[in-house]
Design a protein around this motif. Structure first.
Motif, PDB file in Angstrom:
ATOM      1  N   ILE A   1       0.856  -1.193   0.000  1.00 30.10           N
ATOM      2  CA  ILE A   1       0.000   0.000   0.000  1.00 30.10           C
ATOM      3  C   ILE A   1       0.887   1.236   0.000  1.00 30.10           C
ATOM      4  CG2 ILE A   1      -1.751   1.277   1.302  1.00 30.10           C
ATOM      5  CD1 ILE A   1      -2.368  -1.549   2.637  1.00 30.10           C
ATOM      6  N   ILE A   2       0.591   2.178  -0.881  1.00 28.45           N
ATOM      7  CA  ILE A   2       1.341   3.437  -0.936  1.00 28.45           C
ATOM      8  C   ILE A   2       0.359   4.597  -0.819  1.00 28.45           C
ATOM      9  CG2 ILE A   2       2.963   4.862  -2.243  1.00 28.45           C
ATOM     10  CD1 ILE A   2       3.857   2.444  -3.748  1.00 28.45           C
ATOM     11  N   GLU A   3       0.660   5.526   0.067  1.00 25.25           N
ATOM     12  CA  GLU A   3      -0.191   6.713   0.181  1.00 25.25           C
ATOM     13  C   GLU A   3      -0.007   7.583  -1.056  1.00 25.25           C
ATOM     14  OE1 GLU A   3      -1.336  10.206   3.388  1.00 25.25           O
ATOM     15  OE2 GLU A   3       0.674   9.315   3.456  1.00 25.25           O
ATOM     16  N   VAL A   4      -1.118   7.980  -1.668  1.00 32.99           N
ATOM     17  CA  VAL A   4      -1.077   8.832  -2.863  1.00 32.99           C
ATOM     18  C   VAL A   4      -2.100   9.951  -2.720  1.00 32.99           C
ATOM     19  CG1 VAL A   4      -0.302   6.951  -4.360  1.00 32.99           C
ATOM     20  CG2 VAL A   4      -2.757   7.385  -4.109  1.00 32.99           C
ATOM     21  N   SER A   5      -1.944  10.975  -3.545  1.00 29.33           N
ATOM     22  CA  SER A   5      -2.854  12.121  -3.473  1.00 29.33           C
ATOM     23  C   SER A   5      -3.866  12.145  -4.610  1.00 29.33           C
ATOM     24  CB  SER A   5      -2.054  13.428  -3.477  1.00 29.33           C
ATOM     25  OG  SER A   5      -1.266  13.516  -4.658  1.00 29.33           O
ATOM     26  N   SER A   6      -3.611  11.345  -5.642  1.00 28.57           N
ATOM     27  CA  SER A   6      -4.502  11.343  -6.811  1.00 28.57           C
ATOM     28  C   SER A   6      -4.167  10.147  -7.701  1.00 28.57           C
ATOM     29  CB  SER A   6      -4.330  12.634  -7.615  1.00 28.57           C
ATOM     30  OG  SER A   6      -3.009  12.674  -8.165  1.00 28.57           O
ATOM     31  N   LEU A   7      -4.979   9.962  -8.720  1.00 28.95           N
ATOM     32  CA  LEU A   7      -4.720   8.902  -9.701  1.00 28.95           C
ATOM     33  C   LEU A   7      -3.402   9.160 -10.421  1.00 28.95           C
ATOM     34  CD1 LEU A   7      -5.805   6.353 -11.144  1.00 28.95           C
ATOM     35  CD2 LEU A   7      -6.916   7.871 -12.788  1.00 28.95           C
ATOM     36  N   GLU A   8      -3.148  10.408 -10.770  1.00 29.59           N
ATOM     37  CA  GLU A   8      -1.899  10.750 -11.458  1.00 29.59           C
ATOM     38  C   GLU A   8      -0.692  10.510 -10.558  1.00 29.59           C
ATOM     39  OE1 GLU A   8      -1.253  11.550 -14.653  1.00 29.59           O
ATOM     40  OE2 GLU A   8      -3.353  10.964 -14.874  1.00 29.59           O
ATOM     41  N   ASP A   9      -0.829  10.860  -9.281  1.00 33.41           N
ATOM     42  CA  ASP A   9       0.252  10.623  -8.322  1.00 33.41           C
ATOM     43  C   ASP A   9       0.539   9.123  -8.217  1.00 33.41           C
ATOM     44  OD1 ASP A   9       2.144  11.246  -6.289  1.00 33.41           O
ATOM     45  OD2 ASP A   9       0.658  10.797  -4.751  1.00 33.41           O
ATOM     46  N   MET A  10      -0.509   8.314  -8.239  1.00 33.02           N
ATOM     47  CA  MET A  10      -0.347   6.866  -8.143  1.00 33.02           C
ATOM     48  C   MET A  10       0.414   6.296  -9.336  1.00 33.02           C
ATOM     49  SD  MET A  10      -3.266   3.916  -8.252  1.00 33.02           S
ATOM     50  CE  MET A  10      -3.167   3.925 -10.063  1.00 33.02           C
ATOM     51  N   LYS A  11       0.158   6.843 -10.502  1.00 32.00           N
ATOM     52  CA  LYS A  11       0.726   6.280 -11.729  1.00 32.00           C
ATOM     53  C   LYS A  11       2.247   6.341 -11.782  1.00 32.00           C
ATOM     54  CE  LYS A  11      -3.289   6.748 -14.774  1.00 32.00           C
ATOM     55  NZ  LYS A  11      -3.859   7.417 -15.976  1.00 32.00           N
ATOM     56  N   LYS A  12       2.835   7.226 -11.004  1.00 34.50           N
ATOM     57  CA  LYS A  12       4.299   7.333 -11.040  1.00 34.50           C
ATOM     58  C   LYS A  12       4.974   6.083 -10.462  1.00 34.50           C
ATOM     59  CE  LYS A  12       4.866   9.857  -6.640  1.00 34.50           C
ATOM     60  NZ  LYS A  12       5.014  11.197  -6.040  1.00 34.50           N
ATOM     61  N   TYR A  13       4.197   5.264  -9.734  1.00 33.30           N
ATOM     62  CA  TYR A  13       4.771   4.044  -9.150  1.00 33.30           C
ATOM     63  C   TYR A  13       4.649   2.821 -10.069  1.00 33.30           C
ATOM     64  CZ  TYR A  13       4.748   6.813  -4.856  1.00 33.30           C
ATOM     65  OH  TYR A  13       4.965   7.798  -3.921  1.00 33.30           O
ATOM     66  N   GLU A  14       3.920   2.946 -11.161  1.00 31.09           N
ATOM     67  CA  GLU A  14       3.712   1.808 -12.065  1.00 31.09           C
ATOM     68  C   GLU A  14       5.021   1.262 -12.628  1.00 31.09           C
ATOM     69  OE1 GLU A  14       0.961   3.299 -14.938  1.00 31.09           O
ATOM     70  OE2 GLU A  14      -0.813   2.757 -13.739  1.00 31.09           O
ATOM     71  N   LYS A  15       5.976   2.138 -12.863  1.00 31.89           N
ATOM     72  CA  LYS A  15       7.232   1.712 -13.502  1.00 31.89           C
ATOM     73  C   LYS A  15       8.064   0.789 -12.612  1.00 31.89           C
ATOM     74  CE  LYS A  15       9.877   5.806 -12.039  1.00 31.89           C
ATOM     75  NZ  LYS A  15      10.636   6.990 -12.507  1.00 31.89           N
ATOM     76  N   PHE A  16       7.758   0.742 -11.320  1.00 35.62           N
ATOM     77  CA  PHE A  16       8.533  -0.096 -10.401  1.00 35.62           C
ATOM     78  C   PHE A  16       7.992  -1.525 -10.303  1.00 35.62           C
ATOM     79  CE2 PHE A  16       8.854   4.290  -8.740  1.00 35.62           C
ATOM     80  CZ  PHE A  16      10.228   4.464  -8.828  1.00 35.62           C
ATOM     81  N   LEU A  17       6.885  -1.800 -10.984  1.00 34.39           N
ATOM     82  CA  LEU A  17       6.203  -3.075 -10.790  1.00 34.39           C
ATOM     83  C   LEU A  17       6.600  -4.124 -11.814  1.00 34.39           C
ATOM     84  CD1 LEU A  17       2.585  -1.820 -10.013  1.00 34.39           C
ATOM     85  CD2 LEU A  17       4.543  -2.066  -8.469  1.00 34.39           C
ATOM     86  N   PRO A  18       6.861  -5.359 -11.367  1.00 31.83           N
ATOM     87  CA  PRO A  18       7.046  -6.467 -12.311  1.00 31.83           C
ATOM     88  C   PRO A  18       5.761  -6.685 -13.104  1.00 31.83           C
ATOM     89  CG  PRO A  18       7.685  -7.095 -10.070  1.00 31.83           C
ATOM     90  CD  PRO A  18       6.992  -5.776  -9.964  1.00 31.83           C
ATOM     91  N   THR A  19       5.837  -7.421 -14.175  1.00 32.11           N
ATOM     92  CA  THR A  19       4.682  -7.586 -15.070  1.00 32.11           C
ATOM     93  C   THR A  19       3.531  -8.353 -14.440  1.00 32.11           C
ATOM     94  OG1 THR A  19       5.714  -9.554 -16.015  1.00 32.11           O
ATOM     95  CG2 THR A  19       6.094  -7.460 -17.155  1.00 32.11           C
TER      96      THR A  19
END
Length: 258
Positions: free
Chosen positions: A147-165
């Motif tokens: 779980i990561i605290e985020v402020s918006s959908l756009e803020d959340m998307k910056k973490y997508e690049k760290f995820l395995p497929t």
């Protein structure tokens, strides 16, 4: 139409579906569930809640199995069975904290919430364990979700690049991003239980109200939505029952199964 002729597996969501708005279960619903089990049907819950939170609500309700964290964690006859968990969260968390040192992160593992921040500010009254040296407690353990605290959908998307497929991140409550296995779905949990209980999919009836219930409403033999459900869930349901406030799940079970 009646579905009384063979053993059934009833699967229901909790919040907004089986539970009233105050998170209670009426005596009427409790009595219907007891009668259902006496008639040799299986009663299963499928919820986004962790095990500990569901247990508090279901203290006086007997369930045969539980699907928690939307399918990441599965219990059958009181025993934990194979779920759809993340094998190793450490490299993912390390890569996130390398770039975003102040990221507020928590991890669910073995029904404990580990956190590098005060998780109570997001969920009042929630018990958690402050992590030691960036989640070293989780080395060698499987986890249900990050779980990561985020402020918006756009803020959340910056973490997508760290995820395995094999993982995805989803916005929840407009304040957190939940990272889970793509295979961690309610329908996959139901499929696993159906095989273990030797129950055909056409004899499984699912009840839900929200977006994360859509996959199981479509997957099961019959999908039933409460009247208070979101439109997208209603659109895939075979039946609409009464609202959660009016014991809709229990009324449908009593009419069509009991």
């Amino acid at each position: 139409m009646s579905y009384k002729t063979s053993k059934k597996m009833i699967v229901t969501d909790l919040d907004g579906t089986l539970l009233k708005d105050d998170k209670s279960i009426s005596q009427y619903t409790s009595d219907v569930i007891k009668k259902l089990c006496r008639n040799d049907h299986k009663f299963v819950i499928a919820t986004a809640r962790p095990l500990r939170a569901a247990k508090k609500i279901l203290e006086n309700i007997k369930i045969d199995a539980g699907i928690y964290h939307n399918g990441a964690l599965i219990y059958m006859d009181g025993e934990k069975i194979e779920g759809f968990q993340i094998d190793n969260v450490i490299p993912i968390i390390d890569s996130i904290l390398l770039e975003y040192q102040k990221a507020a992160i928590a991890v669910e593992s073995d029904d404990v919430l580990y956190s590098n921040f005060d998780a109570g500010r997001l969920w009042s009254g929630t018990g958690f364990v402050y992590t030691k040296s960036n989640f070293s407690e989780l080395i060698g353990k499987k986890s249900d979700k990050i779980i990561i605290e985020v402020s918006s959908l756009e803020d959340m998307k910056k973490y997508e690049k760290f995820l395995p497929t094999d993982l995805y991140i989803q916005l929840s409550e407009n304040k957190i991003g939940m990272i889970m296995k793509k295979t961690a779905t309610k329908s996959n949990g139901i499929d696993l239980l159906a095989k273990k209980y030797n129950i055909n999919i056409e004899n499984i009836i699912a009840f839900g109200d929200d977006y994360n219930d859509i996959d199981m409403l479509k997957f099961c033999g019959k999908g039933v939505c409460v009247k208070n459900a979101v439109a997208d869930a209603k659109n895939v349901a075979d039946y609409i029952c009464d609202t959660n406030e009016s014991d809709g799940v229990a009324k449908w079970i009593e009419e069509f199964i009991l």
